[in-house]
Design a protein around this motif. Structure first.
Motif, PDB file in Angstrom:
ATOM      1  N   ALA A  19      -3.001   5.504  -1.517  1.00 36.33           N
ATOM      2  CA  ALA A  19      -3.797   6.418  -0.704  1.00 36.33           C
ATOM      3  C   ALA A  19      -3.090   7.758  -0.722  1.00 36.33           C
ATOM      4  O   ALA A  19      -1.959   7.866  -0.271  1.00 36.33           O
TER       5      ALA A  19
ATOM      6  N   SER B 251      -7.770   1.346   2.599  1.00 35.91           N
ATOM      7  CA  SER B 251      -7.153   0.856   1.376  1.00 35.91           C
ATOM      8  C   SER B 251      -7.086  -0.669   1.382  1.00 35.91           C
ATOM      9  O   SER B 251      -7.377  -1.326   0.383  1.00 35.91           O
TER      10      SER B 251
ATOM     11  N   ILE C  54       0.865  -1.189   0.000  1.00 32.54           N
ATOM     12  CA  ILE C  54       0.000   0.000   0.000  1.00 32.54           C
ATOM     13  C   ILE C  54       0.899   1.236   0.000  1.00 32.54           C
ATOM     14  O   ILE C  54       1.785   1.358   0.846  1.00 32.54           O
TER      15      ILE C  54
ATOM     16  N   ALA D  92      -2.459  -0.698  -3.672  1.00 34.96           N
ATOM     17  CA  ALA D  92      -3.343   0.426  -3.378  1.00 34.96           C
ATOM     18  C   ALA D  92      -2.531   1.707  -3.245  1.00 34.96           C
ATOM     19  O   ALA D  92      -1.360   1.685  -2.851  1.00 34.96           O
TER      20      ALA D  92
END
Ligand SMILES: Nc1ncnc2c1ncn2[C@@H]1O[C@H](COP(=O)(O)OP(=O)(O)OP(=O)(O)O)[C@@H](O)[C@H]1O
Ligand SMILES: Nc1ncnc2c1ncn2[C@@H]1O[C@H](COP(=O)(O)OP(=O)(O)OP(=O)(O)O)[C@@H](O)[C@H]1O
Ligand SMILES: [Mg+2]
Ligand SMILES: [Mg+2]
Lengths: 308, 504, 325, 335
Positions: free
Chosen positions: A67, A256, A7, A65
């Protein structure tokens, strides 16, 4: 790869205390979840182009992901769309992206609550009212502008409070400092400077102390306890607010993760889990608020100043 | 008369290499107190290189330098000054934006006890020095406000501000008028009597025989011979310099004049010149004579379209033309070979071929695209004619000696196939061998119908080459004389403004 | 020519007074002595940097790394102070100057020994210094409460009613004046910039002189670095980003010839003050901050045109008639 | 006779060295070696580097800047510099955004962009070429002025809502992974190659950069050529602005901030002499790719941009210093 999920936490610019704290929260979430690698990254100056380059390299690394706290709500849309089309989960947090460029947006708090809070803190200290001015970050910062707008909506509720100017320090301490000086010079009756930016509030406090007007011109707004501790002590600032950035990074990571894992979907009215913080409910524009802003003053600042 | 003593300065076996060129190969040179030694040689013979070696600007690759019997390493100009060597260089090496006093003393200005520059003493010392060489210049004036002659005097004052045993002068008279040259000769006499050893570099044989006591000849970086001036003559010197004998006479005109090509009427400029009118025929060489600073170059610049005249008009081939830029002039077949080769003539970092092709790009290119083969052919044709010495056509012009650079500049203009060519001091700084070649070539061009304007400050050249001579003084045309009824005396008088009426 | 420099500086001073007068019409308090002292104080750092830049420009070079140098030194002193608050502040200021000079000497060495054009060298070190701050600080800020009170107090210390920050600028001006007009070092800057070729012949080492200029500008950047972080009580990677162009602009407005060899201390100071007044006046007269950039840009262009006019040489005057005019 | 000069002018060769020797000694050759090394390093450092789509995405890191760099190269060769390019990008983008609000379509947007870019360039050109002012100072002034105007127009607002067809310039693909920008970049490189190395205009630019006075005396219309170069630089900035605006889909006055120094770095790395007079388009072309690969490779390792800039800074200085150091060392050995 040892971790099965990566992430990326993309921030406006590296090296800002607030985001460093958010990164801590993200790591906390990753440890809690297990098997998650956090890539904490961002440009070194607050530009959209810098963030686009970062996004491109994240797409190339096929992260799971992204963010992001955006420097520009429109300019990032094409790059983030591309990321989504390559199967990457994209959310924005803190400073938002236009709806077509993300799956959901996490507000640290609700904009109306923040807008109200920043003027309320000033009004509480000024029972008789008076002139106040706003010292914002760059004129293009999305969140700043929304808060100021929300603030202006409710300012009528506080009798005697009169917003005389809105100026921009561009998140540069020297410029913010000079703007604060300018405000004091051009508005001799100024009672408070509201600075909804962590850079501006520090610079404004310094300018007020240097002018020997600590206590006379009140500085309030949004700031970090670690950066503001000295100014609360000197009396330049009586109180200021901020949400907990550690929680914010934590929540963004949790969301996420849940979206990327497919354990939740971002639909209007839907709920997404945020670990120890409960869950967030999405509005029609697919955004949600994490929690209320938290007010710091002389009574509690020492508990927080070493944390973030 | 000089007495045979041990030399003040002696160089032995000096070698200096530049990329691709050995500028000096094992040369030796000796200078004696109270004597003037003339250093002569063709362009590129290595004369200026010797000066730079002696003043610590270049380091020799081999060889030894002894000053008053002590071996010296001259690694910086400061070392040279300390060793008692000072020089007036071929190029002006002064600072336009500094005052006269500072120009004289920079690097060794007097200081107060605190180590701060003592402006008061510096100005006083400068004034004293300037007075000694007979210059009336305010030491506080800025250098850029001076005329060329005074600048030159400042350069000389600077050289004398260092108490030196050895004074070097590299072509000091090249830019001076006759009157200033005479003053310089007096100064040289004075230095001689002060016991200085003087190295004097010049291409002008009359002055060598006038002031030198000894001579040294270089050719292609080698020492060819040296001795006492009284034991030689100019023919022998030339023979040594060039390695062959040179015709001392100017080529005679053989062709008839063609029709009128250029007519200039009342050309004027607000500050530089006024009322210049003349005509020029094909096949004619028109000389422009005047003292340095008479405004000839400025007038030529206006003809070439670099500056605009404030009044007057000119016509080429009977057609009234207004030239707004050199490009216009070239399009009308009028070209100008500038006198300042380094600044205006050659682009030193570019190759010979690029330089020569530059004004001819219109012809060598096709619809704006360049054609290299045409350029090389053009360059080869004209450099051969002028007997250019270079390693290859793509060699940068800056690597050539001064004289060879001048040849490239002339070649570049001839390559445009002009109808009118203006040559501003075409043989300035050119050695005697090349000079004859340039003269012959000019004459040949004229006989092919080219109209030539030649600006020159050398009387033999102007008289020998011109069909007609215009004399300028202080921006005005003061006389026009034909080839047959000119005398050197008349030219000098007209140029200097003595008995103006009787000459005109 | 002396009189010409004087008159140019005088004209610039007049323009500055006119500018202040203009602001005064809209906001009288701006022209009060206190407010003007405030403007001078606020411009002090720019003045110090402009003096260093001037020395470099005089030698026909340019130093684009000054702002990065300032930021790096600022970060170092701030970190040093927060780690070892016991180091006395004067020593810290000296260290800042020394470190700045060291960074400047890197530029100087590259220009001197390797003959790399100064604009290339300082373009490189501009980014390198900035990057080093990030590596050094790991991107973290040094905040007000991490600095010792003495560290923050020095620039604000009032001496004869004037803050020490201003005194630093005044000292730098005086020091530079003596250096440039009364020492061999300073005169060499003019010579090297005016005619580098001739400088070689007069025994001035062109490379070493340029090196000296870079060390000087580095030392001044170093001092400015300490002053900046202590004044704003914060140090982070991006402080003074882009300030290098302001510094060059101040010199240009002050009539320092970018071609080298020409310029006066008064010009550099006035040029910096001109920008300082504009910066300080705009918020006061309520012109939208969005106009600020365009106005400084226009001011630079006007100044350049103006300086070029007064610098333009009259041609050589040959005609007697013309001489009399 | 000790020098190597031929005795007779007719024996003088056209060129001192053959084509191979000239190539091996050339700057471009050195750059190619650097490029290959970086490529190799990148493949080793990250498994994601050798991927067609990734490489295609990576080109956006440099194509827009490189388009301006070609024009900047010509400006620098002519002995001038244009520091206002990034601000022209901002002003052009702002005027396109303004036009969008008035309902203009894509073709008119392009025309407006080119016109504004050319006008900005002409303003610089007028001040530099016609008035004879030093370009470094003039363009520091217009750097503030042009972006300042964008700020006055836009303030804290942004323009978006560009027509869909406009997105092609910065986001479109011509074939498979080949983007429109990449193709445009190649075409522009080719045009500039011909312009500088094969036309008399290019020759004039070089001559001016080496010695403007001698160029004037040789019949080159120096002010006109310089003016045209600044206009060209404005137009190329406009083209880059079209691509960038299309890629971002929006306009803010802070767009492309700081590009001027990156572009100058690219040009200098490409072997253009910052003092004017020499350099090649091929060099700039390779330098653009080198810089793109460095930033992309480091980006894949998640190195922050500011640390990347240390690498570009070091690269710039070492690549310029290397030949000088080698030449010195060789001389020392020879002695
Ligand atoms: N810096 C340099 N680099 C390469 N070659 C040089 C350099 N300086 C001089 N030369 C070469 O050295 C040789 C001698 O040059 P020098 O200037 O000493 O000649 P000179 O005798 O003074 O000629 P002139 O009468 O034209 O002034 C020439 O072939 C010249 O091309
Ligand atoms: N005041 C001056 N300052 C600097 N250089 C000068 C000055 N006066 C003359 N010169 C230079 O001296 C050289 C020869 O003199 P100059 O060409 O000026 O004479 P002129 O009046 O132009 O015409 P000419 O001497 O050819 O009649 C030229 O290179 C010229 O540039
Ligand atoms: Mg010579
Ligand atoms: Mg002349």
């Amino acid at each position: 790869q040892a971790d099965d999920m990566r992430i990326a936490i993309v921030v406006k610019a590296l090296g800002i205390g607030f985001f460093e704290a958010a990164a801590k929260g993200a790591e906390e979430a990753a440890t809690e979840l297990g098997g998650v690698e956090i890539i904490y990254t961002g440009p070194t100056d607050t530009t959209a182009e810098g963030q686009i380059e970062v996004i491109n390299s994240l797409i190339a690394q096929k992260v799971d992901a992204i963010a992001i706290s955006a420097n520009d709500q429109d300019a990032l849309v094409p790059a983030l769309k591309k990321a989504m089309s390559r199967g990457i989960t994209v959310i924005s947090w803190d400073s938002g992206v236009a709806p077509e460029g993300r799956q959901m947006h996490l507000n640290p708090s609700s904009n109306s609550l923040i807008g109200n809070m920043i003027v309320k803190m000033a009004a509480d200290q000024l029972p008789e009212g008076g002139d106040v001015a706003v010292l914002s970050a760059s004129a293009t910062a999305t969140n700043q502008n929304i808060w100021i707008e929300e603030m202006n909506k409710v300012v009528g509720n506080y009798t005697g409070i009169n917003v005389v100017a809105t100026v921009y320090g561009d998140d540069l301490s020297d410029k913010s400092y000079r703007e604060a000086q300018g405000l004091m010079a051009s508005h001799p009756d100024l009672k408070a400077i509201i600075a909804p930016s962590t850079v501006a509030i520090v610079a404004a406090s310094q300018a007020v102390s240097d002018a020997g007007r600590a206590g006379e011109v009140l500085v309030t707004g949004l700031g970090l306890p670690s950066e503001m501790a000295g100014h609360v002590e000197s009396g330049a600032s009586k109180s200021f607010a901020i949400w907990n950035p550690i929680d914010l990074g934590y929540a963004a990571t949790m969301i996420s993760y849940n979206l990327a894992k497919g354990e939740a979907t971002a639909d209007a009215g839907g709920e997404i889990g945020m670990g120890r913080l409960g869950s967030v409910t999405l509005s029609d524009t697919l955004d949600g608020a994490m929690s209320d802003p938290f007010v710091y003053d002389a009574s509690n600042i020492n508990d927080f100043k070493d944390i973030f | 008369m000089p007495v045979e003593l041990s030399p003040v300065l002696s160089m032995q076996g000096i070698v200096k290499d530049f990329p691709g060129v050995r500028a000096l190969s094992s040369v030796s040179l000796e200078l004696y107190a109270g004597e003037v030694t003339a250093l002569v040689g063709e362009n590129g013979a290595g004369k200026s290189t010797v000066v730079k070696v002696l003043t610590g600007i270049y380091q020799p690759d081999q060889g030894a330098i002894t000053v008053t019997g002590v071996a010296r390493q001259l690694t910086t100009p400061k070392d040279a000054a300390r060793a008692g060597i000072t020089a007036i260089h071929q190029e002006t090496v002064l600072f336009d934006d500094l005052s006269v006093a500072e120009n004289i003393f920079i690097g060794h200005a007097p200081v107060t006890r605190l180590g701060l520059v003592n402006w008061q003493k510096m100005n006083d010392d400068a004034a004293a020095l300037l007075e000694r060489i007979g210059a009336s210049v305010n030491p506080k004036a800025l250098l850029k406000d001076l005329g060329i002659a005074n600048k030159h005097l400042v350069a000389i004052a600077r050289a004398l501000s260092i108490d030196a045993r050895v004074v070097i002068m590299d072509e000091p008279t090249a830019a001076l008028s006759q009157k200033e040259i005479e003053e310089l000769y007096l100064l040289v006499e004075q230095l001689k009597s002060d016991g200085k050893a003087i190295l004097f570099i010049s291409h002008k044989f009359d002055e060598i025989f006038r002031i030198a006591d000894r001579y040294t000849v270089f050719r292609d970086g080698e020492l060819i011979g040296d001795g006492l001036i009284n034991d030689t003559n100019s023919a022998d010197l030339i023979q040594m310099m060039v390695g062959r004998t040179v015709e001392g006479v100017f080529p005679p005109r053989t062709n008839d004049l063609g029709n009128l090509i250029l007519q200039v009427n009342n050309y004027s400029h607000p500050t530089e010149f006024e009322d210049i009118s003349f005509s020029l025929n094909r096949g004619e060489i028109l000389g422009f004579y005047g003292l340095v600073g008479a405004g000839r170059s400025e007038c030529m610049h206006a003809l070439f379209g670099i500056t605009r005249p404030s009044a007057g008009h000119m016509s080429i081939d009977g057609e009234l033309v207004s030239l707004k830029s050199p490009a216009d002039a070239i399009a009308h077949g009028l070209v100008y070979v500038p006198e300042d080769r380094g600044k205006q003539g050659a682009i030193t970092a570019l190759s010979i071929v690029d330089n020569i092709a530059l004004p001819s790009l219109q012809n060598t290119s096709h619809k704006g695209f360049v054609r290299m083969a045409h350029e090389f052919a053009l360059a080869r044709k004209f450099t051969q004619r002028l007997e250019l010495k270079a390693a290859a056509l793509d060699q940068p012009v800056g690597e050539l000696s001064g004289g060879n650079q001048q040849k490239v500049v002339i070649a570049k203009w001839l390559a445009t196939q002009p109808a009118i060519i203006i040559l501003d001091e075409p043989t300035k700084g050119i050695d005697i061998g090349s000079k004859a070649a340039v003269h012959a070539f000019m004459r040949e061009l004229a006989s092919q119908g080219l109209a030539v304007i030649m600006v020159s400050s050398e009387i033999p050249e102007i008289i020998g080459m011109s069909d007609r001579i215009i004399v300028m003084r202080e921006g005005r045309q003061v006389a026009e004389v034909g080839r047959d009824d000119v005398t050197p005396e008349a030219l000098v008088k007209a140029a200097a403004g003595i008995e103006e009426a009787s000459v005109a | 020519m002396k009189s010409l420099t004087l008159s140019r500086d005088a004209l610039l001073a007049l323009a500055l007074i006119a500018l202040v007068g203009l602001v005064y019409l809209r906001f009288p308090a701006f022209a009060s002595p206190n407010s003007l002292l405030g403007v001078f104080n606020d411009t002090s750092i720019l003045i110090i940097l402009a003096l260093g830049q001037m020395a470099v420009i005089l030698t026909r070079c340019i130093d684009l790394s000054m702002a990065s140098n300032l930021a790096l030194v600022g970060m170092c002193t701030a970190m040093l102070n927060s780690a070892l608050p016991s180091i006395p502040i004067p020593i810290l200021v000296f260290l800042a100057m020394f470190l700045g000079a060291l960074l400047g000497s890197i530029n100087g060495i590259l220009v001197w020994k390797l003959d790399i054009p100064p604009i290339v060298v300082t373009l490189g070190t501009l980014t390198i210094f900035r990057g080093l701050i990030f590596l050094l600080s790991e991107g973290q800020w040094v905040n007000a409460h991490e600095m010792s009170p003495a560290f923050k107090a020095l620039p604000r210390l009032s001496i004869f009613g004037i803050p020490a920050l201003s005194w630093f600028a005044i000292l730098c001006i005086a020091g530079m004046y003596v250096l440039l007009t009364r020492t061999h070092y300073g005169r060499a800057f003019y010579a090297v910039g005016g005619n580098p070729n001739a400088a070689v012949y007069t025994g001035i080492d062109v490379g070493r002189t340029r090196f000296n200029a870079f060390v000087l500008s580095g030392a001044l950047s170093g001092i400015a670095g300490y002053l900046w972080v202590s004044r704003y009580a914060v140090a982070y990677v991006d402080i003074a980003a882009g300030f290098e162009l302001d510094v060059v602009a101040a010199c240009v407005i002050g009539g320092i010839s970018i071609a080298g060899g020409m310029g006066s201390i008064g010009g550099a100071v006035l040029g910096a003050l001109f920008l300082g007044v504009i910066k300080n006046a705009l918020p006061v007269v309520n012109i939208s901050p969005f106009w600020q950039q365009a106005i400084s840009g226009a001011a630079i262009i006007v100044a350049v045109i103006f300086n070029a006019r007064s610098e333009r040489r009259l041609g050589r005057i040959i005609l007697k008639k013309a001489e009399q005019i | 006779m000790n020098s190597q000069y031929p005795n007779n002018a007719s024996e003088m060769p056209d060129r001192l060295h053959g084509p191979l020797a000239r190539m091996l000694a050339s700057w471009e050759f050195l750059l190619i070696i650097v490029a290959v090394l970086i490529f190799f390093f990148n493949t080793q450092a990250s498994p994601y580097f050798l991927d067609a789509w990734n490489l295609s995405d990576a080109t956006f890191n440099f194509t827009e800047k490189a388009m301006i760099a070609f024009a900047m190269a010509l400006v620098i060769i002519s002995g001038e510099i244009d520091l206002s390019v990034a601000s022209i990008v901002a002003l052009v983008s702002t005027s396109m955004g303004f036009a969008v609000q008035l309902g203009f379509d894509t073709p008119s947007l392009i025309l407006i962009a080119i016109a504004v870019g050319a006008a900005c360039g002409a303003f610089n050109g007028f001040l530099v070429a016609t008035m004879g002012l030093p370009s470094i100072v003039v363009t520091i002034g217009t750097l503030s002025l042009f972006r300042g105007i964008a700020y006055i127009v836009l303030g804290d607002k942004a323009y978006s809502g560009y027509p869909d067809s406009f997105a092609f310039f910065g986001q479109g693909y011509v074939w498979w992974v080949i983007t429109f920008e990449m193709v445009l970049f190649m075409i522009i490189a080719a045009i500039f190659y011909v312009l500088l190395h094969r036309t008399s205009f290019g020759r004039s630019v070089k001559a001016i950069g080496n010695n403007p006075t001698a160029a004037l005396f040789a019949g080159i219309r120096v002010p006109r050529v310089k003016f045209m170069l600044f206009v060209l630089s404005g137009i190329m900035s406009a083209i880059a602005a079209i691509c960038l605006t299309s890629r971002l889909g929006s306009t803010r006055p802070s767009i492309a901030v700081g590009w001027e120094l990156e572009i100058v770095t690219m040009v200098v790395l490409g072997g253009i002499n910052i003092l004017g007079g020499s350099g090649t388009i091929l060099g700039v072309f390779i330098a653009a790719i080198v810089m793109g690969m460095v930033t992309f490779g480091l980006g894949l390792l998640n190195v922050p941009g500011i640390v990347m800039s240390i690498f570009t800074g070091l690269l710039l200085i070492t690549v310029i210093a290397l030949p000088i150091v080698i030449r010195r060392a060789r001389q020392r050995v020879a002695n």
